[in-house]
Structures are given as C-alpha cells and as structure tokens.
Write a protein that holds these residues in place. Structure first.
Motif, PDB file in Angstrom:
ATOM      1  N   ALA A   1      62.843  48.942  73.302  1.00 39.09           N
ATOM      2  CA  ALA A   1      61.814  48.016  73.762  1.00 39.09           C
ATOM      3  C   ALA A   1      61.836  46.731  72.936  1.00 39.09           C
ATOM      4  O   ALA A   1      61.732  45.619  73.485  1.00 39.09           O
ATOM      5  N   PHE A   2      61.979  46.881  71.626  1.00 36.25           N
ATOM      6  CA  PHE A   2      62.045  45.693  70.779  1.00 36.25           C
ATOM      7  C   PHE A   2      63.251  44.841  71.157  1.00 36.25           C
ATOM      8  O   PHE A   2      63.144  43.608  71.238  1.00 36.25           O
ATOM      9  N   HIS A   3      64.397  45.473  71.399  1.00 36.38           N
ATOM     10  CA  HIS A   3      65.591  44.711  71.777  1.00 36.38           C
ATOM     11  C   HIS A   3      65.363  43.922  73.063  1.00 36.38           C
ATOM     12  O   HIS A   3      65.766  42.747  73.162  1.00 36.38           O
ATOM     13  N   VAL A   4      64.744  44.528  74.053  1.00 31.49           N
ATOM     14  CA  VAL A   4      64.487  43.807  75.303  1.00 31.49           C
ATOM     15  C   VAL A   4      63.645  42.564  75.033  1.00 31.49           C
ATOM     16  O   VAL A   4      63.968  41.456  75.492  1.00 31.49           O
ATOM     17  N   LEU A   5      62.572  42.719  74.273  1.00 33.03           N
ATOM     18  CA  LEU A   5      61.684  41.588  73.993  1.00 33.03           C
ATOM     19  C   LEU A   5      62.345  40.555  73.097  1.00 33.03           C
ATOM     20  O   LEU A   5      62.228  39.340  73.331  1.00 33.03           O
ATOM     21  N   TRP A   6      63.065  41.022  72.079  1.00 36.80           N
ATOM     22  CA  TRP A   6      63.673  40.109  71.099  1.00 36.80           C
ATOM     23  C   TRP A   6      64.874  39.375  71.692  1.00 36.80           C
ATOM     24  O   TRP A   6      65.006  38.159  71.569  1.00 36.80           O
ATOM     25  N   PHE A   7      65.754  40.117  72.358  1.00 33.54           N
ATOM     26  CA  PHE A   7      66.960  39.503  72.903  1.00 33.54           C
ATOM     27  C   PHE A   7      66.615  38.555  74.051  1.00 33.54           C
ATOM     28  O   PHE A   7      67.262  37.516  74.223  1.00 33.54           O
ATOM     29  N   SER A   8      65.586  38.890  74.844  1.00 34.39           N
ATOM     30  CA  SER A   8      65.143  37.979  75.902  1.00 34.39           C
ATOM     31  C   SER A   8      64.622  36.672  75.314  1.00 34.39           C
ATOM     32  O   SER A   8      64.907  35.588  75.822  1.00 34.39           O
TER      33      SER A   8
ATOM     34  N   ALA B   1      59.429  47.460  78.724  1.00 35.01           N
ATOM     35  CA  ALA B   1      59.348  47.342  77.268  1.00 35.01           C
ATOM     36  C   ALA B   1      57.910  47.129  76.824  1.00 35.01           C
ATOM     37  O   ALA B   1      57.470  47.676  75.803  1.00 35.01           O
ATOM     38  N   VAL B   2      57.164  46.352  77.590  1.00 36.33           N
ATOM     39  CA  VAL B   2      55.747  46.152  77.275  1.00 36.33           C
ATOM     40  C   VAL B   2      54.990  47.466  77.390  1.00 36.33           C
ATOM     41  O   VAL B   2      54.083  47.752  76.588  1.00 36.33           O
ATOM     42  N   ASP B   3      55.350  48.308  78.363  1.00 38.35           N
ATOM     43  CA  ASP B   3      54.705  49.613  78.499  1.00 38.35           C
ATOM     44  C   ASP B   3      54.918  50.463  77.245  1.00 38.35           C
ATOM     45  O   ASP B   3      53.987  51.119  76.757  1.00 38.35           O
ATOM     46  N   VAL B   4      56.150  50.470  76.726  1.00 37.20           N
ATOM     47  CA  VAL B   4      56.440  51.210  75.492  1.00 37.20           C
ATOM     48  C   VAL B   4      55.619  50.639  74.341  1.00 37.20           C
ATOM     49  O   VAL B   4      55.051  51.378  73.524  1.00 37.20           O
ATOM     50  N   ARG B   5      55.536  49.336  74.295  1.00 38.49           N
ATOM     51  CA  ARG B   5      54.763  48.669  73.246  1.00 38.49           C
ATOM     52  C   ARG B   5      53.297  49.085  73.300  1.00 38.49           C
ATOM     53  O   ARG B   5      52.680  49.397  72.269  1.00 38.49           O
ATOM     54  N   MET B   6      52.732  49.116  74.489  1.00 33.81           N
ATOM     55  CA  MET B   6      51.328  49.509  74.612  1.00 33.81           C
ATOM     56  C   MET B   6      51.115  50.960  74.198  1.00 33.81           C
ATOM     57  O   MET B   6      50.130  51.290  73.539  1.00 33.81           O
ATOM     58  N   ALA B   7      52.059  51.832  74.579  1.00 33.93           N
ATOM     59  CA  ALA B   7      51.937  53.238  74.201  1.00 33.93           C
ATOM     60  C   ALA B   7      51.997  53.407  72.685  1.00 33.93           C
ATOM     61  O   ALA B   7      51.240  54.208  72.102  1.00 33.93           O
ATOM     62  N   LEU B   8      52.866  52.657  72.033  1.00 32.81           N
ATOM     63  CA  LEU B   8      52.955  52.726  70.577  1.00 32.81           C
ATOM     64  C   LEU B   8      51.672  52.198  69.942  1.00 32.81           C
ATOM     65  O   LEU B   8      51.150  52.784  68.979  1.00 32.81           O
ATOM     66  N   GLY B   9      51.141  51.113  70.495  1.00 30.37           N
ATOM     67  CA  GLY B   9      49.889  50.571  69.982  1.00 30.37           C
ATOM     68  C   GLY B   9      48.739  51.546  70.123  1.00 30.37           C
ATOM     69  O   GLY B   9      47.911  51.696  69.212  1.00 30.37           O
ATOM     70  N   GLN B  10      48.686  52.218  71.257  1.00 31.09           N
ATOM     71  CA  GLN B  10      47.627  53.209  71.461  1.00 31.09           C
ATOM     72  C   GLN B  10      47.764  54.379  70.492  1.00 31.09           C
ATOM     73  O   GLN B  10      46.776  54.870  69.935  1.00 31.09           O
ATOM     74  N   ALA B  11      49.020  54.808  70.271  1.00 32.19           N
ATOM     75  CA  ALA B  11      49.256  55.919  69.342  1.00 32.19           C
ATOM     76  C   ALA B  11      48.847  55.543  67.925  1.00 32.19           C
ATOM     77  O   ALA B  11      48.232  56.342  67.201  1.00 32.19           O
ATOM     78  N   MET B  12      49.158  54.310  67.521  1.00 32.38           N
ATOM     79  CA  MET B  12      48.790  53.884  66.175  1.00 32.38           C
ATOM     80  C   MET B  12      47.283  53.671  66.065  1.00 32.38           C
ATOM     81  O   MET B  12      46.694  53.914  65.002  1.00 32.38           O
ATOM     82  N   GLY B  13      46.643  53.228  67.134  1.00 31.36           N
ATOM     83  CA  GLY B  13      45.190  53.116  67.109  1.00 31.36           C
ATOM     84  C   GLY B  13      44.526  54.466  66.875  1.00 31.36           C
ATOM     85  O   GLY B  13      43.592  54.595  66.073  1.00 31.36           O
TER      86      GLY B  13
END
Length: 488
Positions: free
Chosen positions: A316-323, A362-374
């Motif tokens: 997910a980071f690669h998609v956001l960063w490379f884009s 990739a944003v979906d993965v990001r949101m899931a990680l954010g929710q898990a860390m919350g």
C-alpha cells in the motif's frame, strides 16, 4: 569547557538572556562546524555565512535592548532543501530544477514561523532527489556521509539535516518525513527527530506524496524539539489540511512529567518481517528496561500483527509513494528524465502504471491499519520499537550491500507504517553498535498525542539513556560535490 556549537537551543537562549555569550558568537561557532560538516560528510547544499552573521547581529541588538523577537532569537538553524527558504532557490537535489525559474521571496510555513521568532538561518541541507528514498545522495549534490563514519550513509531523506545537527552546525533543523525521512537519519546519526501527527505542522507547497508527508524537528534532544514545535505549529492559511490550534500550554508544558504510570507496549520487531541486528535489539531492549525503571508499565506486545507481518502495508505504501513520485516528474521531457536518479525513474515508471482502483485499494489498507492502531492505543499510551533494524551501511547505496532488499522500504519496516497512520513518532538515540554507530529507539503514540511522545523521550534524555558521544569525523574518504557559500 563546552563549546558553543555543542549547546542545545534551550541553553543558547538561556545564555543570551544572561549575557554569558551572544548570538554572533554562537553563529560563528555554528558556521565553523558547518565547514567541518561540509568537508567531512557533504551535509550542505548552500551555506550563506554573510547573511547568517547579519541576522545574528540583529538578534544581538535585540537581546541588548531586552527585546528578543521570540523563542528562537539568535539560534542558528538549518533547513532541508525541500522547503522554501526566502533568499535562495529550492533545488531538491535534482539537475532538472532550474534556480532561475523560481521565486525566492517566499518561506515555507515552518520556515516563516522560525524567522518570526528570530532564528538565524545558516543554509540549506542535502536531500536525495525530490526526497524519494531513505538515504541521502543525489545527482545534483552527491553523497552525504555519516558523522560517525563518513564512509557510511547518513540515512535520508533528511540526511543533511541530521548530519548538520550531529556535528554542531546549528542545534535545530527542519526536515520532512514521508516514510521515515526524519527518523531514519536521526537513528543513523545519533540525534533526535519527531514526525508529528499529520497536519500539526503546516506544509506548503503541498507535497506530491500527499498526506504521507510531514514536516518535523531534528534536534539535539527532546527539549529542543518541544521548543521548536511551539514555534512551527502556528497556523498558516496556505495549508488547507492543517489541524486546529495547539492545545493550551503547547509542547513544553508537562515535558518534565516523566513516564510513571504510562502504559508502554514494547515490540522488538513489529511483526517479525525483517530481522533486527543483535546490537540494535539489545539497545532497544535496554530502553524498554529504562522506561520501566522510570515507572512506566512496560510489556511486550505486537500491534496490528496481521497487517504488519504480511506485505499489505508495504505494498500500500508503494502504491501511494510511487504514484506521488510519478506525479513529481510528470512534466519532464525525455531529456530531463535521463538526468534523474535511476532508482527514482524506476519507481516513477512503476507508479505511473497504477490505476485509480489500485490507489483506492491502498487507501483501504491504510484505513484498516489506522483503525487497528487506534484500537491498540486504547490499551497502550505508547509503542516502543527499534527505529530501524540495522545501523548505517555504505554511503551511496539505496540498500545495504549483499542484502536481499531491492528498495529502501525493505530495511525501514518500522517507519513508513506510521506515515500511513499519520501518528506521531520519534527516534531517540539509545546506544552504539560494536562499530561505534548510533542506534535509535522509536516512540509512537496515538494521533494528536505528540506531547506524550516528547515527554517520554525527554525522560530518557534526563535519565542519561539517550546520551551519545559526539562524533568527530575525519574528512570524507572520497571527494564529493561541495556547496558554494551563498551560491546555488
């Protein structure tokens, strides 16, 4: 006797107030160290000694009148060459950027706030091209070495800032962090760095890497970072995504409250995808033990195990960063693209092939990680991890020689996840490895709990756990392009 160039910003301001020394004296000392930093490790794009001394003289006159301009009046500072600094170009490490095509009359928001508080700007520090990777070398300015061993990398992408602070060329620097870019070089160079909660420090121009990108302080210690945060978090209308006002009291209030009673999760390897070097693992474990001795409740725990152990977060980071990188060079013609760092061109070509659906996934993965860390931070105030699994490797390389990694994200598994989640995260020095290279411990808190990260880091500094011997490098072993004083 402690040299002026070895003093923190807090101590410099105290000395100015008491009359023990002056901004001009401190600036001359910092400029001498800037010469050392340039000769030893190639930390600077540009040093403007004449302008710095003029600024210092103005600050000195204000102190003599008893009218300091603000919290940083007379303190020597540096700025990473991704952030505009009035009076010179922002070259971003690229031969494709023309100095004569830019307006030089505008400061980035964080730079403007520092200027309003009387900071003395020594110059601009090195970055990889457009800040794209976790080490600092660029086609335009060459390789930046490590203050503890110039043959090793300073890390990146704020490597010049970390090296400058470590070598005494100003106690404060502004860096940027899109995937670890203040924390990586802080760990490799033995200094402190904070990636604040996204939006806490206004950013302009907007980063092509979007909401991954943060501006953060790189300093001698946590107290200096808190001081700088009280300056650079002031609002700026140019950033539409900035957070609301800083809580009453700012970041220095409560800094000395310690860690007694805090719930701290200690994760030795954040899911175990990348092996941690034994010296690094031992140093970070000692940090966990030190926090426990200071009164925190420390227990071993792994957050968001399913997401972090697999490859989903990295992909997910690669998609956001490379884009984002592809967007940076979208306007360049084939001749200009041929001048780019080959690694940058590779990720841009990959980024240009992603679809809108890839980006949204990739944003979906990001949101899931954010929710898990919350959810994780409902049980723990802080998370402690290594900043990096390794110490500094050879300068001029994106990945360690003979390693299995193909991109810099392979050896930075503990940093970029917290750009995805936008949480505050800091790197605190916690020892040296057997080769005398710095090791960093990372402290992470829930979004908006920046002050808590600073408070825990300050407790480690106050206990002596974060103290490292100052680097005293010999000149770098191979010539690299040098900065021209006052030039471009």
């Amino acid at each position: 006797m402690t040299e002026l160039s070895d003093l923190t910003a807090v101590r410099l301001v105290e000395g100015y107030a008491s009359g023990a020394f002056s901004p001009v004296e401190a600036t001359r000392a910092a400029l001498d160290r800037a010469d050392t930093a340039q000769a030893a490790v190639n930390a600077f794009v540009r040093v403007d000694a004449e302008s710095a001394l003029e600024q210092a003289a103005e600050a000195e006159r204000r102190w003599h009148r008893g009218e300091p301009a603000g919290l940083l009046d007379g303190v020597p500072v540096t700025v990473k060459d991704l952030l505009p600094l009035r009076g010179g170009p922002t070259l971003r490490g690229s031969r494709t950027v023309r100095a004569d095509s830019q307006r030089w009359q505008e400061d980035a928001p964080s730079v403007a706030r520092m200027r309003e508080h009387g900071a003395v700007f020594l110059g601009k520090t090195t970055t990889p091209e457009f800040g794209w990777k976790g080490v600092t070398d660029s086609p335009r300015h060459g390789v930046t070495g490590n203050p503890y061993d110039p043959a090793r990398t300073a890390g990146g992408s704020s490597g010049g800032s970390a090296a400058a602070v470590a070598l005494g060329a100003g106690p404060l620097s502004l860096g940027t962090d899109g995937g670890g870019s203040v924390r990586i070089p802080a760990s490799f160079c033995g200094v402190f760095a904070l990636k604040p909660t996204y939006g806490r420090v206004p950013l302009y121009p907007a980063s092509p890497f979007g909401t991954l990108a943060h501006v953060g302080p790189m300093t001698r210690d946590a107290a200096d970072a808190a001081l700088l945060m009280d300056v650079i978090t002031a609002p700026d209308a140019r950033d539409w995504s900035q957070l609301g006002p800083v809580p009453d009291g700012g970041f220095r209030e409560g800094l000395g409250d310690g860690v007694a009673g805090l719930r701290i999760a200690y994760s030795p390897d954040l899911g175990g995808r990348v092996p941690v070097a034994p010296d690094v693992a031992a140093a970070v474990r000692r940090t966990a033990e030190q926090l426990a001795e200071l009164g925190a409740h420390v227990e071993e725990s792994e957050p968001a195990r399913e997401l972090l152990r697999g490859s989903a977060a990295e992909e997910a980071f690669h998609v956001l960063w490379f884009s984002g990188a592809a967007r940076v060079i979208q306007h360049l013609d084939p001749e200009q693209r041929a001048q780019l760092d080959p690694g940058l061109l590779e990720i841009c070509e990959r980024g240009a092939r992603y679809s809108a659906l890839d980006y949204v996934a990739a944003v979906d993965v990001r949101m899931a990680l954010g929710q898990a860390m919350g959810a994780f931070h409902a049980s723990y105030d802080l998370l402690l991890t290594p900043t990096l699994p390794i110490t500094a490797f050879g300068a001029g390389l994106e990945v360690p020689e003979d390693s299995k990694y193909t991109r810099w994200t392979g050896w930075t598994p503990f940093s970029y996840p917290f750009n995805l989640t936008q949480q505050p995260a800091a790197s605190v020095p916690c020892g040296l490895d057997r080769d005398g290279l710095p090791i960093g411990a990372q402290l992470v808190a829930a979004r908006h709990a920046d002050a808590l990260v600073l408070r825990a880091a300050h407790a480690l500094y106050e206990s002596g756990a974060a103290d490292l011997p100052a680097p005293r490098p010999a000149p770098r072993p191979a010539p690299r392009p040098a900065a021209t004083p006052g030039g471009s």
